[in-house]
Each structure stands twice: as C-alpha cells, then as structure tokens.
Design a protein around this motif. Structure first.
Motif, short mmCIF file in Angstrom:
data_model
loop_
_atom_site.label_atom_id
_atom_site.label_comp_id
_atom_site.label_asym_id
_atom_site.label_seq_id
_atom_site.Cartn_x
_atom_site.Cartn_y
_atom_site.Cartn_z
N VAL A 94 0.92 -1.33 0.06
CA VAL A 94 0.10 0.01 -0.02
C VAL A 94 0.95 1.41 -0.19
N ASN A 95 1.92 1.31 0.60
CA ASN A 95 2.73 2.55 0.90
C ASN A 95 3.77 2.75 0.04
N PHE A 96 4.37 1.71 -0.49
CA PHE A 96 5.55 1.49 -1.29
C PHE A 96 5.43 0.75 -2.44
N GLY A 97 4.23 0.25 -2.85
CA GLY A 97 3.99 -0.57 -4.28
C GLY A 97 5.15 -1.75 -4.33
N VAL A 98 5.43 -2.30 -3.23
CA VAL A 98 6.37 -3.29 -3.03
C VAL A 98 5.99 -4.75 -3.79
N SER A 99 6.82 -5.14 -4.85
CA SER A 99 6.25 -6.33 -5.71
C SER A 99 7.29 -7.36 -5.42
N PHE A 100 8.55 -7.06 -4.69
CA PHE A 100 9.68 -8.16 -4.56
C PHE A 100 9.16 -8.95 -3.50
N PRO A 101 9.69 -9.94 -3.31
CA PRO A 101 9.37 -10.92 -2.48
C PRO A 101 10.01 -10.56 -0.89
N LEU A 102 8.88 -10.62 -0.01
CA LEU A 102 9.16 -10.48 1.51
C LEU A 102 9.14 -12.08 1.94
N MET A 103 10.07 -12.18 2.97
CA MET A 103 10.28 -13.37 3.53
C MET A 103 9.73 -13.10 4.99
N ALA A 104 9.71 -14.45 5.48
CA ALA A 104 9.20 -14.38 6.77
C ALA A 104 9.97 -13.84 8.03
N LYS A 105 9.65 -13.15 8.95
CA LYS A 105 10.29 -12.15 9.86
C LYS A 105 11.50 -13.02 10.57
N ILE A 106 12.58 -12.66 10.64
CA ILE A 106 13.63 -13.35 11.31
C ILE A 106 14.38 -12.48 12.04
N GLU A 107 15.36 -13.15 13.04
CA GLU A 107 16.47 -12.41 13.79
C GLU A 107 17.71 -12.40 12.80
N VAL A 108 18.49 -11.32 12.95
CA VAL A 108 19.76 -11.26 12.03
C VAL A 108 20.83 -11.24 13.08
N ASN A 109 20.58 -11.19 14.30
CA ASN A 109 21.91 -10.97 15.42
C ASN A 109 21.64 -11.77 16.70
N GLY A 110 22.42 -12.15 17.16
CA GLY A 110 22.15 -13.05 18.60
C GLY A 110 22.22 -14.56 18.33
N ASP A 111 21.78 -15.14 19.40
CA ASP A 111 21.60 -16.67 19.38
C ASP A 111 20.54 -17.20 18.44
#
Length: 162
Positions: free
Chosen positions: A87-104
C-alpha cells in the motif's frame, strides 16, 4: 555437515511458513536486506522497488527479510507487513518471513552473510535495519552496504554483476 559455500546452501521461510530453497535463485544477482516498516530508513522500500523493476528482467532480485530486533520497528504480522509495503511503497519483490539477524536466534543465512562480509572494522553484527548484502550470480557475497547507503547508490555495482 560441510560449511555453506554459497547462498544456494540455504533454505528460508516465506511468510506463510513454506520453505524457499535459495538454490532456486542460482544464477541471479541478489540483494538481501533486513527491513522494518517503522524505521527512518523505511522509505528505502521505494529505492529497492525501483532497482527490482529496473533490473528484474535481467536476473536481479531483492529478498527482504523483516526484522524486529532494532527498536521494535517491525512489530506486525506477515500479512500486516506485506500490506503495509504494498500500500505505502508498491512493493512487488519477495518479502520473507520475519527473522532475527543478530544474537543466538540469528537466522543461519544471516550468520553466513555476516561472516562473509563483515562490517566496518570487522564487526559481524548487523547494526540496524536496511543493511544490504549484494550476492553475485555465483551465490557468493560481493559486498555489504550500510543502512545509510541508499538503494540507488548500488545501481552501478548491480549493473557490473549483470
């Protein structure tokens, strides 16, 4: 088990929980980005979409990984995040599942990306939302970009790989 050699050695989750083998992306130039909907850098979605539209037919893809580890700036569900981006940015590229990028709990893909392309002064941690990793057609990390690096500034590097 052998250590991962390329991005093709990883499987990630789609928002609905299905697996996506990144081996399916072999031969493509990829831009892997940890994203957030409530961040000062969120307007970079426009630039990411522009890159996707400009180079997508030449074998380039953006893979966005929503992450809530930085200031709680991605609190939504997968559906809420996808709706916001469209809605806000017209994104059409793939969004993955939410993840953590740091830590354990860091996703294995991000553990590998950070090891392949450390940040400033050799730091491995992702500093903030919209850190970007450029992957060549061979599946190897070419470069890491800071959150402040706007997507349009990456165009020359992407073109060189295409």
């Amino acid at each position: 088990m052998t250590s991962p050699q390329t991005i093709a050695d990883f499987t990630v989750k789609l928002p609905g929980g299905k697996d996506l083998s990144l081996a399916d992306k072999t031969g493509k130039v990829l831009l892997v980005v940890n994203t957030a909907s409530k961040c000062g850098f969120t307007p970079q979605y426009d630039g990411l979409e522009a890159l996707w539209k400009k180079y997508g037919d030449r074998g380039f893809e953006v893979l966005a990984f929503p992450c809530n580890q930085f200031g709680g700036q991605e609190p939504g569900t997968a559906d809420e995040i996808e709706s916001f981006c469209k809605v806000n940015f017209g994104v059409s590229f793939p969004l993955m599942a939410k993840i953590e990028v740091n830590g354990d709990g860091a996703d294995p893909l991000y553990q590998w990306l950070k090891a392949q392309a450390p940040g400033v002064l050799g730091t491995k941690a992702v500093k903030w939302n919209f850190t970007k990793f450029l992957i060549g057609r061979d599946g190897k990390v070419v470069r890491r970009y800071a959150p402040t690096d706007k997507p349009e500034k990456l165009a020359a590097d992407i073109e060189a790989l295409l």
